[in-house]
Design an enzyme around this catalytic site. Structure first.
Site, PDB file in Angstrom:
ATOM      1  N   HIS A   1      -3.406  -5.279   0.730  1.00 60.04           N
ATOM      2  CA  HIS A   1      -2.823  -5.756   1.991  1.00 60.04           C
ATOM      3  C   HIS A   1      -2.865  -7.293   2.060  1.00 60.04           C
ATOM      4  CE1 HIS A   1      -2.468  -1.893   4.139  1.00 60.04           C
ATOM      5  NE2 HIS A   1      -3.503  -1.533   3.396  1.00 60.04           N
TER       6      HIS A   1
ATOM      7  N   GLU B   1      -1.528  -9.020   4.288  1.00 64.16           N
ATOM      8  CA  GLU B   1      -1.526  -9.408   5.698  1.00 64.16           C
ATOM      9  C   GLU B   1      -2.923  -9.499   6.293  1.00 64.16           C
ATOM     10  OE1 GLU B   1      -0.812  -6.563   4.334  1.00 64.16           O
ATOM     11  OE2 GLU B   1      -0.702  -4.864   5.686  1.00 64.16           O
TER      12      GLU B   1
ATOM     13  N   GLY C   1     -12.176 -15.274  30.241  1.00 67.59           N
ATOM     14  CA  GLY C   1     -11.896 -15.191  28.806  1.00 67.59           C
ATOM     15  C   GLY C   1     -10.600 -15.931  28.515  1.00 67.59           C
ATOM     16  N   VAL C   2     -10.421 -16.269  27.253  1.00 69.49           N
ATOM     17  CA  VAL C   2      -9.267 -17.086  26.892  1.00 69.49           C
ATOM     18  C   VAL C   2      -7.934 -16.348  27.149  1.00 69.49           C
ATOM     19  CG1 VAL C   2      -9.563 -16.440  24.463  1.00 69.49           C
ATOM     20  CG2 VAL C   2      -8.212 -18.426  25.011  1.00 69.49           C
TER      21      VAL C   2
ATOM     22  N   CYS D   1       0.833  -1.201   0.000  1.00 73.22           N
ATOM     23  CA  CYS D   1       0.000   0.000   0.000  1.00 73.22           C
ATOM     24  C   CYS D   1       0.878   1.266   0.000  1.00 73.22           C
ATOM     25  CB  CYS D   1      -0.961  -0.058   1.180  1.00 73.22           C
ATOM     26  SG  CYS D   1      -2.332   1.072   0.990  1.00 73.22           S
TER      27      CYS D   1
END
Ligand code: XMP
Length: 507
Positions: free
Chosen positions: A162, A164, A217-218, A75
């Protein structure tokens, strides 16, 4: 080793994360931090995206081009390469945000193994309007002729999109091809990452003790598990019931920590305090600040109690992961702040030092680590739940009635997702209360009640997300149940917003 030069894109860190998934180590530096030595120690370079337009002011150490090492520009980075080699960059007629179709013109090297048509993710206002002389176009789209360019002799590539971001379907393959072009061999494994984290905790914490806020939560589960492995009974887990939790959450969390045999686990019920402080607070940032500060107050008073028992606690453990830091703009100094996740809005005068074992990881990597550590997958596959809890799912002013409505509706949605075997297909599902009343009719009488929005998204890291295509009849059944069983609600909508432009949570 790859050096990623960060020009301020919201997704720069995803490049590092994708490379980690490929077993390749990378570091991220700001352009002004790049030193000549970096061109010797690294095997390849990636120039990230960024919010600015390229200009003569853009910081770029020109030695990168004489290093004879492969370079990939994404980009903004792509535009920078084009400009440096004498091409032209202009503002596009139409800005492009979202999915676009790439036509691959050369299926070797960077695009090896890819079909001619690819779905890619764009997010840009400028584009390369004139190709630099030594470059070839290797990919184009309907709106742009120079979406992908290559200088094969120098192994320099530029992509307007992008790779990614997960919406670029074969983005990881493209990065894998770049790694191959650079001749880099994968060396990172999940096991050696765990060992590095444990060693870092031991070095950082030494003989001190850590108080860790856990939520079920994890992230906090895996973070506390790693801390427990690293420092054993010097870890004190505290679960604060804020009154902003899901139905039956406290009991479930107690069971998880008992099963995993943590040395110290305590529950503090502070729901009244939280609800009092949050009463009628409407601004999301203020909610987060109040919640973050109240957490710290509770931790500090709990630390005081431990101190009376001669347990000296100096650290606060947190399950912060990388996306929390990105959105709170603590990842780099050139990206915009979206929201401050509560675990980052700590008071300046806090007496405890912070330890965050997962600060560079993404949720799916946290799950991978948890799996490698042998934690039950049911615990690891729980949907994420934000630290500020239901407070950021009541849009606008908070009161107990609205929290109760969201809690009941959430319980119905989540229970039905599990029953229909859809829970696992969804990254995160939630219910938000919109502060709007609309007219309805129930039992022949007029109603004027709140609106509930159901949100379910698919994602792999919460940096970007798509709305989950749940079956219509399932949604209808959940809508009926909520309207029939939750008083105060007469309308249910389903949210079909992607992230970006939306976020997952409502506030
Ligand atoms: P957003 O709404 O930013 O959410 O797209 C991305 C992920 O982060 C979670 N989230 C939070 N987690 N404290 C947390 O611990 C917070 O303040 C917070 N805000 C959002 C969200 O649930 C999603 O998984």
């Amino acid at each position: 080793m790859i050096l990623i030069i960060n020009y301020g894109s919201q997704v720069t860190h995803l490049i590092k994360r994708r490379l980690r998934g490929l077993g390749v180590e990378a570091t991220i530096k700001q352009p002004e931090q790049v030193a000549d030595a970096d061109f010797i120690t690294n095997d390849a370079f990636i120039l990230s995206g960024g919010p600015e337009s390229v200009s003569s002011q853009t910081v770029l150490n020109k030695k990168i081009f004489t290093s004879d090492k492969p370079i990939l520009g994404l980009c903004f980075g792509h535009q920078l390469i084009a400009q440096e080699f004498g091409g032209a960059v202009e503002q596009s007629k139409t800005r492009q945000y979202g999915a676009a179709k790439l036509t691959v013109l050369d299926k070797t090297d960077l695009f090896a193994g890819l079909d001619e048509e690819q779905m890619v993710w764009m997010s840009h206002g400028d584009s390369v309007s004139e190709l630099p002389k030594q470059f070839r176009v290797i990919g184009k789209s309907e709106d742009c002729n120079h979406v992908a360019i290559a200088h094969y002799e120098k192994k320099i590539f530029g992509l307007q999109f992008h790779p990614e971001v997960e919406h670029t379907k074969n983005g990881t393959q493209i990065l894998h091809n770049f790694v191959k072009i650079a001749g880099i061999k994968p060396t990172l494994t999940v096991r050696n990452r765990i060992q590095t984290i444990i060693t870092d905790i031991q070095t950082n914490v030494g003989n001190a003790s850590v108080i860790m806020g856990v939520s079920g939560g994890v992230d906090s589960l895996v973070a506390s598990y790693l801390l427990h492995q690293a420092i054993g009974d010097h870890l004190f887990c505290v679960y604060v019931d804020t009154g902003l939790m899901r139905k039956e959450e406290t009991q479930e969390v107690q069971t998880i920590y008992d099963t995993l045999q943590f040395s110290h686990f305590a529950v503090v019920n502070a729901s009244e305090l939280f609800l009092k402080k949050l009463y009628y607070i409407a601004d999301p940032e203020e909610k987060r600040k109040i919640i973050g500060h109240t957490f710290i107050e509770i931790f500090e008073s709990t630390v005081g109690k431990y101190a009376q028992q001669n347990k000296k606690i100096q650290f606060l453990g947190q399950g912060t992961i990388y996306p929390d830091r990105v959105e709170s703009s603590q990842a780099t100094n050139s990206s915009a702040k979206i929201k401050s996740h509560h675990n980052l809005t700590l008071p300046e005068n806090m007496k405890l030092k912070v330890v965050e074992p997962l600060r560079d990881l993404y949720k799916d990597e946290v799950r991978q680590l948890g799996k490698e550590l042998g934690i039950n997958e049911d615990y690891l596959n729980r949907h994420p739940f934000p630290g500020p809890g239901l407070a950021i799912r009541v849009v606008g002013p908070i009161d107990k009635e609205k929290i109760d409505i969201v809690r009941q509706a959430d319980h119905i949605f989540i229970t039905e997702l599990k029953k229909a075997n859809l829970y696992k297909d969804v990254w995160q599902a939630l219910v938000a209360l919109l502060p709007i009343k609309t007219v309805g009719v129930m039992g022949d009488a007029r109603t004027y009640e709140y609106m509930i929005s159901l949100r379910a998204v698919t994602s792999s890291d919460a940096m970007s997300a798509d709305w989950a295509k749940l079956p219509n009849d399932f949604l209808q059944m959940v809508s009926n149940k909520i309207i029939n069983l939750v008083s105060g609600v007469n309308r249910v909508v389903y949210d079909i917003t992607q992230k970006p432009p939306g976020t997952i949570e409502y506030e």
